[in-house]
Design an enzyme around this catalytic site. Structure first.
Site, PDB file in Angstrom:
ATOM      1  N   ASP A 196       0.852  -1.191   0.000  1.00  0.00           N
ATOM      2  CA  ASP A 196       0.000   0.000   0.000  1.00  0.00           C
ATOM      3  C   ASP A 196       0.895   1.250   0.000  1.00  0.00           C
ATOM      4  OD1 ASP A 196      -2.797  -1.411   1.164  1.00  0.00           O
ATOM      5  OD2 ASP A 196      -0.914  -2.343   1.717  1.00  0.00           O
ATOM      6  N   ASP A 229     -20.183   2.981  16.141  1.00  0.00           N
ATOM      7  CA  ASP A 229     -19.670   4.303  15.771  1.00  0.00           C
ATOM      8  C   ASP A 229     -20.671   5.036  14.883  1.00  0.00           C
ATOM      9  OD1 ASP A 229     -17.642   6.353  14.732  1.00  0.00           O
ATOM     10  OD2 ASP A 229     -16.349   5.111  15.965  1.00  0.00           O
ATOM     11  N   PRO A 248     -13.214   2.605  -1.507  1.00  0.00           N
ATOM     12  CA  PRO A 248     -12.332   1.809  -2.373  1.00  0.00           C
ATOM     13  C   PRO A 248     -11.285   1.015  -1.577  1.00  0.00           C
ATOM     14  CG  PRO A 248     -12.600   4.023  -3.249  1.00  0.00           C
ATOM     15  CD  PRO A 248     -13.284   4.013  -1.919  1.00  0.00           C
ATOM     16  N   ASP A 249     -10.782   1.599  -0.490  1.00  0.00           N
ATOM     17  CA  ASP A 249      -9.743   0.888   0.265  1.00  0.00           C
ATOM     18  C   ASP A 249     -10.332   0.019   1.384  1.00  0.00           C
ATOM     19  OD1 ASP A 249      -7.156   0.076   0.514  1.00  0.00           O
ATOM     20  OD2 ASP A 249      -6.365   1.961   1.332  1.00  0.00           O
ATOM     21  N   ASP A 281     -32.513   0.854  10.897  1.00  0.00           N
ATOM     22  CA  ASP A 281     -32.598  -0.042   9.747  1.00  0.00           C
ATOM     23  C   ASP A 281     -31.359  -0.930   9.709  1.00  0.00           C
ATOM     24  OD1 ASP A 281     -30.471   1.324   8.449  1.00  0.00           O
ATOM     25  OD2 ASP A 281     -31.864   2.762   7.564  1.00  0.00           O
ATOM     26  N   HIS A 309     -16.090   9.325  10.731  1.00  0.00           N
ATOM     27  CA  HIS A 309     -15.342   8.862  11.900  1.00  0.00           C
ATOM     28  C   HIS A 309     -15.234   7.338  11.921  1.00  0.00           C
ATOM     29  CE1 HIS A 309     -14.878   7.925  16.261  1.00  0.00           C
ATOM     30  NE2 HIS A 309     -14.109   9.001  16.242  1.00  0.00           N
ATOM     31  N   TYR A 312     -15.455   1.953  32.965  1.00  0.00           N
ATOM     32  CA  TYR A 312     -15.870   0.678  33.557  1.00  0.00           C
ATOM     33  C   TYR A 312     -14.726  -0.332  33.492  1.00  0.00           C
ATOM     34  CZ  TYR A 312     -20.567   2.632  33.179  1.00  0.00           C
ATOM     35  OH  TYR A 312     -21.666   3.440  33.294  1.00  0.00           O
ATOM     36  N   SER A 323      -9.835   8.315  19.865  1.00  0.00           N
ATOM     37  CA  SER A 323     -10.624   7.549  18.897  1.00  0.00           C
ATOM     38  C   SER A 323      -9.738   6.765  17.941  1.00  0.00           C
ATOM     39  CB  SER A 323     -11.475   8.485  18.038  1.00  0.00           C
ATOM     40  OG  SER A 323     -12.683   8.810  18.675  1.00  0.00           O
TER      41      SER A 323
HETATM   42 CA   LIG Z   1      -4.832  -0.436   1.092  1.00  0.00          CA
END
Ligand SMILES: [Ca+2]
Ligand SMILES: [Ca+2]
Ligand SMILES: [Ca+2]
Length: 452
Positions: A119, A165, A186-187, A205, A214, A318, A392
């Site tokens: 990549d 999320d 795409p990735d 739904d 995010h 927690y 995050s």
């Molecule tokens: Ca990739």
């Protein structure tokens, strides 16, 4: 009157860096530099001898002069020597510079049978995944999570991971109610999704599409399609992702939706839950859901929060949850990262205010997500690669590593997975457990090799 649950909002813990990307073009047009190691056997040295010397005599002489032991004879005119404690290769070099039999002295470097993914943005931008010492733009990344060597052993196959999320860009889908088109990133095209069980608790739904960006970024860190000659890599890229939407387009959601998401994940085979979200209040509804999933053996990983304060958000607070703080390129805790007794681990969350690897970009966590804009809503039909920072972003690193552990050890309980993570973490800050770094920086290679 009791406060209504619905007023307890949670927010995503991300601080976005808009780099002004337009359209679906990637952010970078860059040649990828190669990634290499800087590692050698610490107590060994290779000595090369000049042509024609008597090797028996020359080797014996070196043993005497450096007070070391011959370890291995080379097939030609070199040999490996064991160094006495405290003697460096450089010291040996200096001592042997007077030995007329010696041609050169060098460390016994270690080669690794790893393959760096193809990549193009992996190098130099994904320093957060590197093994210790791998180079990012010429700078040694010493505080990555050691995913690269782990990929020789596992890529997370067989493990289902729930991402609770804003949704994930996991499918092409036209939502007739909203009149909105969604696209598969795409990735993420080669990433496995449990599409049949995906769920949206915001719109109620079966399509957990991302209208914020995010959740898709978080998903990229866990399981971006890897070795597909495109964009970025992910940590557990053969794992199966179960997308669960509980946060709306603004990145907020109610505790009832989150509780439902946790229960849904536990009831649909998730072994790991990623929650890069949190609120300031504890809640019985939220706790009961966490406890339900925990008792089913699910590994629950939560962001500590981005207030830079000595307090953990909920559900991270927690004890059933693994709470995660954020570090940056140089291994330091990032200022925004919450801390306190109860913090379990840290992982790279990035710091876009600095460029410590001098690649021209703030040191955030790079993944693909839907098109971000500071002036209009995110566009779920277009994509770009974005540096985000926050707890995050740290959380899915721990989730990715937990998934790798479960792939190697599907029989492990959630308690054992946590044990694997904390007992192999790279200690940072004050020696041993401390409130800023918890048990330390998550270490994929250590964790997958941990034995109960
Ligand atoms: Ca990739
Ligand atoms: Ca940088
Ligand atoms: Ca420590």
């Amino acid at each position: 009157m009791k406060k209504l649950l619905a007023v307890l909002l949670v927010t995503v813990f991300v601080l976005m860096l808009f780099v002004g990307a337009k359209g679906s073009e990637p952010l970078f047009v860059s040649e990828s530099s190669s990634v290499s190691y800087e590692e050698a056997v610490p107590d060994e040295v290779i000595v090369g001898f000049k042509e024609g010397v008597n090797l028996d005599v020359a080797r014996k002489n070196v043993e005497n002069v450096i007070n070391g032991k011959l370890a291995k004879k080379g097939l030609k005119n070199f040999a490996v020597f064991k160094l006495p404690k405290g003697i460096s290769v450089n010291a040996v070099k200096a001592i042997l510079s007077h030995d007329s039999n010696v041609e050169y002295v060098e460390p016994n470097y270690v080669a690794h049978a790893f393959s760096v993914p193809n990549d193009p943005y992996f190098s130099p931008f994904q320093w957060n995944f590197y093994d210790y010492g791998m180079l990012s733009n010429g700078y040694a990344s010493k505080y990555g999570i050691q995913a690269v060597s782990s990929w020789n052993i596992t890529r997370g196959a067989g493990v289902k991971v729930a991402i609770i999320d804003t949704g994930v860009a996991y499918e092409d889908y036209f939502d007739p109610v909203k009149g909105q088109q969604y696209k598969l990133a795409p990735d993420l095209a080669n990433t496995k999704f449990d599409t049949a069980n995906a769920h949206d608790f915001v719109n109620n739904d079966a399509h957990a599409n991302d209208d914020n960006g995010h959740g898709t970024h978080v998903c990229g860190t866990i399981a971006q399609s890897t070795n597909n000659s495109l964009g970025c890599a992910g940590i557990a890229y053969e794992a199966t992702i179960l997308p669960i939407k509980v946060l709306d387009a603004s990145g907020s959601g109610t505790y009832d939706a989150i509780a439902n998401g946790i229960i849904w994940a536990a009831d649909h085979g998730a072994r790991v839950i990623n929650m890069s979200l949190g609120g300031s209040q504890g809640s019985t509804t939220l706790y009961n859901a966490v406890k339900y999933a925990y008792d089913k053996g699910v590994v629950i990983v939560c962001a500590a929060g981005n207030d830079g304060r000595p307090i953990l958000s909920y559900p991270a607070a927690y004890s059933e949850c693994i709470s995660v703080g954020a570090t940056r390129f140089d291994g330091k805790r990032v200022r925004y990262s919450n801390y306190g007794t109860g913090l379990t681990l840290v992982a790279p969350g990035g710091d876009t205010s600095v460029d410590q690897n001098k690649d021209g970009y703030g040191d955030g966590i790079l993944q693909q997500t839907i098109l971000q804009s500071s002036t209009s809503p995110a566009d779920p039909t277009q994509f770009g690669y974005y540096f985000f920072q926050g707890t995050s972003m740290a959380t899915p690193h721990v989730v990715g590593v937990a998934s790798l552990v479960l792939s190697v050890h599907p029989e492990f309980s959630n308690v054992q997975v946590k044990q694997a993570l904390i007992s192999t973490a790279k200690d940072l800050g004050k020696a041993g457990y401390d409130k800023y770094y918890g048990y330390g920086l998550v270490n994929a290679y250590g964790a997958i090799n941990w034995k109960p």
